[in-house]
Design a protein around this motif. Structure first.
Motif, PDB file in Angstrom:
ATOM      1  N   GLY A  44       0.821  -1.213   0.000  1.00 12.30           N
ATOM      2  CA  GLY A  44       0.000   0.000   0.000  1.00 12.30           C
ATOM      3  C   GLY A  44       0.848   1.252   0.000  1.00 12.30           C
ATOM      4  N   TRP A  45       1.870   1.259   0.819  1.00  9.65           N
ATOM      5  CA  TRP A  45       2.778   2.405   0.899  1.00  9.65           C
ATOM      6  C   TRP A  45       3.471   2.641  -0.435  1.00  9.65           C
ATOM      7  CZ3 TRP A  45       8.265   2.511   0.845  1.00  9.65           C
ATOM      8  CH2 TRP A  45       8.821   3.737   1.200  1.00  9.65           C
ATOM      9  N   ARG A  46       3.785   1.548  -1.133  1.00  9.33           N
ATOM     10  CA  ARG A  46       4.480   1.640  -2.426  1.00  9.33           C
ATOM     11  C   ARG A  46       3.518   1.682  -3.615  1.00  9.33           C
ATOM     12  NH1 ARG A  46       9.911  -1.891  -2.344  1.00  9.33           N
ATOM     13  NH2 ARG A  46      10.483  -1.722  -0.160  1.00  9.33           N
ATOM     14  N   GLU A  47       2.208   1.703  -3.322  1.00  4.75           N
ATOM     15  CA  GLU A  47       1.159   1.779  -4.335  1.00  4.75           C
ATOM     16  C   GLU A  47       1.178   0.601  -5.310  1.00  4.75           C
ATOM     17  OE1 GLU A  47       1.397   5.714  -6.021  1.00  4.75           O
ATOM     18  OE2 GLU A  47       0.726   6.630  -4.144  1.00  4.75           O
ATOM     19  N   ALA A  48       1.448  -0.582  -4.790  1.00  4.68           N
ATOM     20  CA  ALA A  48       1.428  -1.799  -5.613  1.00  4.68           C
ATOM     21  C   ALA A  48       0.005  -2.337  -5.706  1.00  4.68           C
ATOM     22  CB  ALA A  48       2.350  -2.853  -5.023  1.00  4.68           C
ATOM     23  N   GLU A  49      -0.287  -3.000  -6.809  1.00  2.00           N
ATOM     24  CA  GLU A  49      -1.587  -3.618  -7.023  1.00  2.00           C
ATOM     25  C   GLU A  49      -1.534  -5.123  -6.810  1.00  2.00           C
ATOM     26  OE1 GLU A  49      -3.468  -2.135 -10.765  1.00  2.00           O
ATOM     27  OE2 GLU A  49      -1.588  -0.990 -10.880  1.00  2.00           O
ATOM     28  N   LEU A  50      -0.332  -5.677  -6.809  1.00  6.71           N
ATOM     29  CA  LEU A  50      -0.138  -7.108  -6.698  1.00  6.71           C
ATOM     30  C   LEU A  50       1.161  -7.362  -5.944  1.00  6.71           C
ATOM     31  CD1 LEU A  50      -0.722  -9.689  -9.477  1.00  6.71           C
ATOM     32  CD2 LEU A  50       1.433  -9.721  -8.270  1.00  6.71           C
ATOM     33  N   VAL A  51       1.169  -8.392  -5.120  1.00  2.00           N
ATOM     34  CA  VAL A  51       2.383  -8.794  -4.404  1.00  2.00           C
ATOM     35  C   VAL A  51       2.817 -10.154  -4.942  1.00  2.00           C
ATOM     36  CG1 VAL A  51       3.391  -9.393  -2.166  1.00  2.00           C
ATOM     37  CG2 VAL A  51       1.749  -7.510  -2.324  1.00  2.00           C
ATOM     38  N   ALA A  52       4.059 -10.245  -5.394  1.00 10.31           N
ATOM     39  CA  ALA A  52       4.624 -11.502  -5.891  1.00 10.31           C
ATOM     40  C   ALA A  52       5.627 -12.011  -4.862  1.00 10.31           C
ATOM     41  CB  ALA A  52       5.311 -11.280  -7.238  1.00 10.31           C
ATOM     42  N   VAL A  53       5.295 -13.143  -4.253  1.00 16.04           N
ATOM     43  CA  VAL A  53       6.121 -13.729  -3.195  1.00 16.04           C
ATOM     44  C   VAL A  53       6.780 -15.000  -3.713  1.00 16.04           C
ATOM     45  CG1 VAL A  53       6.095 -14.718  -0.870  1.00 16.04           C
ATOM     46  CG2 VAL A  53       4.587 -12.805  -1.415  1.00 16.04           C
ATOM     47  N   PRO A  54       8.106 -15.076  -3.638  1.00 14.33           N
ATOM     48  CA  PRO A  54       8.766 -16.311  -4.068  1.00 14.33           C
ATOM     49  C   PRO A  54       8.447 -17.453  -3.108  1.00 14.33           C
ATOM     50  CG  PRO A  54      10.366 -14.802  -3.154  1.00 14.33           C
ATOM     51  CD  PRO A  54       9.057 -14.075  -3.180  1.00 14.33           C
ATOM     52  N   VAL A  55       8.358 -18.641  -3.643  1.00 14.84           N
ATOM     53  CA  VAL A  55       7.988 -19.812  -2.851  1.00 14.84           C
ATOM     54  C   VAL A  55       8.951 -20.024  -1.677  1.00 14.84           C
ATOM     55  CG1 VAL A  55       9.218 -21.554  -4.211  1.00 14.84           C
ATOM     56  CG2 VAL A  55       7.064 -22.140  -3.100  1.00 14.84           C
ATOM     57  N   GLU A  56      10.169 -19.538  -1.786  1.00  9.35           N
ATOM     58  CA  GLU A  56      11.129 -19.665  -0.673  1.00  9.35           C
ATOM     59  C   GLU A  56      10.640 -18.979   0.598  1.00  9.35           C
ATOM     60  OE1 GLU A  56      13.582 -19.671  -4.487  1.00  9.35           O
ATOM     61  OE2 GLU A  56      11.887 -18.519  -3.722  1.00  9.35           O
ATOM     62  N   ARG A  57       9.748 -18.021   0.470  1.00 10.83           N
ATOM     63  CA  ARG A  57       9.214 -17.297   1.635  1.00 10.83           C
ATOM     64  C   ARG A  57       7.889 -17.852   2.130  1.00 10.83           C
ATOM     65  NH1 ARG A  57      10.357 -10.927   0.813  1.00 10.83           N
ATOM     66  NH2 ARG A  57       8.878 -10.794   2.535  1.00 10.83           N
ATOM     67  N   VAL A  58       7.429 -18.928   1.509  1.00  9.26           N
ATOM     68  CA  VAL A  58       6.149 -19.526   1.879  1.00  9.26           C
ATOM     69  C   VAL A  58       6.427 -20.845   2.602  1.00  9.26           C
ATOM     70  CG1 VAL A  58       3.934 -20.341   1.026  1.00  9.26           C
ATOM     71  CG2 VAL A  58       5.090 -18.451  -0.145  1.00  9.26           C
ATOM     72  N   PRO A  59       6.071 -20.919   3.881  1.00 11.41           N
ATOM     73  CA  PRO A  59       6.367 -22.148   4.634  1.00 11.41           C
ATOM     74  C   PRO A  59       5.501 -23.326   4.195  1.00 11.41           C
ATOM     75  CG  PRO A  59       5.060 -20.655   5.973  1.00 11.41           C
ATOM     76  CD  PRO A  59       5.379 -19.915   4.694  1.00 11.41           C
ATOM     77  N   ASP A  60       5.981 -24.518   4.480  1.00 11.48           N
ATOM     78  CA  ASP A  60       5.254 -25.740   4.120  1.00 11.48           C
ATOM     79  C   ASP A  60       3.830 -25.749   4.672  1.00 11.48           C
ATOM     80  OD1 ASP A  60       7.458 -26.671   2.756  1.00 11.48           O
ATOM     81  OD2 ASP A  60       8.108 -28.029   4.365  1.00 11.48           O
ATOM     82  N   GLU A  61       3.609 -25.166   5.850  1.00  9.30           N
ATOM     83  CA  GLU A  61       2.281 -25.167   6.473  1.00  9.30           C
ATOM     84  C   GLU A  61       1.253 -24.458   5.597  1.00  9.30           C
ATOM     85  OE1 GLU A  61       5.042 -23.872   8.272  1.00  9.30           O
ATOM     86  OE2 GLU A  61       5.432 -25.874   9.039  1.00  9.30           O
ATOM     87  N   PHE A  62       1.678 -23.466   4.825  1.00  9.70           N
ATOM     88  CA  PHE A  62       0.777 -22.763   3.915  1.00  9.70           C
ATOM     89  C   PHE A  62       0.137 -23.752   2.948  1.00  9.70           C
ATOM     90  CE2 PHE A  62      -0.175 -20.680  -0.086  1.00  9.70           C
ATOM     91  CZ  PHE A  62      -0.714 -19.459   0.266  1.00  9.70           C
ATOM     92  N   PHE A  63       0.920 -24.720   2.500  1.00  9.54           N
ATOM     93  CA  PHE A  63       0.455 -25.686   1.511  1.00  9.54           C
ATOM     94  C   PHE A  63      -0.341 -26.835   2.122  1.00  9.54           C
ATOM     95  CE2 PHE A  63       4.174 -23.588  -0.331  1.00  9.54           C
ATOM     96  CZ  PHE A  63       3.577 -23.037  -1.450  1.00  9.54           C
ATOM     97  N   ARG A  64      -0.410 -26.901   3.435  1.00  5.26           N
ATOM     98  CA  ARG A  64      -1.285 -27.850   4.131  1.00  5.26           C
ATOM     99  C   ARG A  64      -2.576 -27.096   4.429  1.00  5.26           C
ATOM    100  NH1 ARG A  64       3.332 -28.517   7.498  1.00  5.26           N
ATOM    101  NH2 ARG A  64       4.723 -29.963   6.486  1.00  5.26           N
ATOM    102  N   LEU A  65      -3.548 -27.227   3.566  1.00  2.99           N
ATOM    103  CA  LEU A  65      -4.741 -26.390   3.643  1.00  2.99           C
ATOM    104  C   LEU A  65      -5.458 -26.493   4.974  1.00  2.99           C
ATOM    105  CD1 LEU A  65      -6.130 -26.744   0.020  1.00  2.99           C
ATOM    106  CD2 LEU A  65      -4.643 -24.972   0.985  1.00  2.99           C
ATOM    107  N   ARG A  66      -5.363 -27.643   5.618  1.00  2.00           N
ATOM    108  CA  ARG A  66      -6.015 -27.809   6.932  1.00  2.00           C
ATOM    109  C   ARG A  66      -5.450 -26.875   7.993  1.00  2.00           C
ATOM    110  NH1 ARG A  66      -6.891 -34.332   7.439  1.00  2.00           N
ATOM    111  NH2 ARG A  66      -8.464 -34.416   5.798  1.00  2.00           N
ATOM    112  N   SER A  67      -4.230 -26.377   7.781  1.00  2.00           N
ATOM    113  CA  SER A  67      -3.625 -25.461   8.761  1.00  2.00           C
ATOM    114  C   SER A  67      -4.373 -24.132   8.816  1.00  2.00           C
ATOM    115  CB  SER A  67      -2.146 -25.195   8.416  1.00  2.00           C
ATOM    116  OG  SER A  67      -2.044 -24.339   7.283  1.00  2.00           O
TER     117      SER A  67
END
Length: 130
Positions: A44-67
């Protein structure tokens, strides 16, 4: 900069007229609502419309939908009308879960959350059609 060159720090790039906060792979993990709000605030501060996050920053728990982590993060981004793209190879996670495979498929049909294998794919997705 080549579409697959990873920036040394989070930066704003413009892809086909869309302002994108392109996150560096070595930043804080996107591991919950607080992390999502931090990225949303930065975008928001940088006025972005989309955030692109590399998978290296996404923990395994994110991919376990039950979490519930993925749902909570996506909901925060939707509340702030900000799109999210997870960029990188998630094939191992998808192969292990039919529910995740379905979630990724459905997400990629929409406009709120995308799972893309490379930054070049993000550039392509943001290319105007017609």
């Amino acid at each position: 900069m080549d579409a697959d060159t990873v920036p040394p720090a989070d930066e704003i790039v413009t892809l086909n007229g869309i302002s994108v906060l392109r996150c560096a792979p070595d930043g804080p993990a996107l591991d919950g609502e607080r992390a999502a709000l931090d990225l949303i605030g930065d975008a928001g501060w940088r006025e972005a419309e989309l955030v692109a996050v590399p998978v290296e920053r996404v923990p395994d728990e994110f991919f376990r939908l039950r979490s519930g982590i993925a749902g909570a993060i996506v909901q925060k981004f939707a509340q702030y009308r900000l799109r999210l793209a997870v960029v990188g190879d998630i094939s191992q996670h998808v192969a292990a879960s039919q529910a995740l495979r379905d979630f990724v498929y459905e997400s990629n049909l929409g406009d709120q959350l995308w799972f893309l294998s490379a930054y070049a794919d993000l550039d392509e997705r943001l290319r105007p059609t017609g």
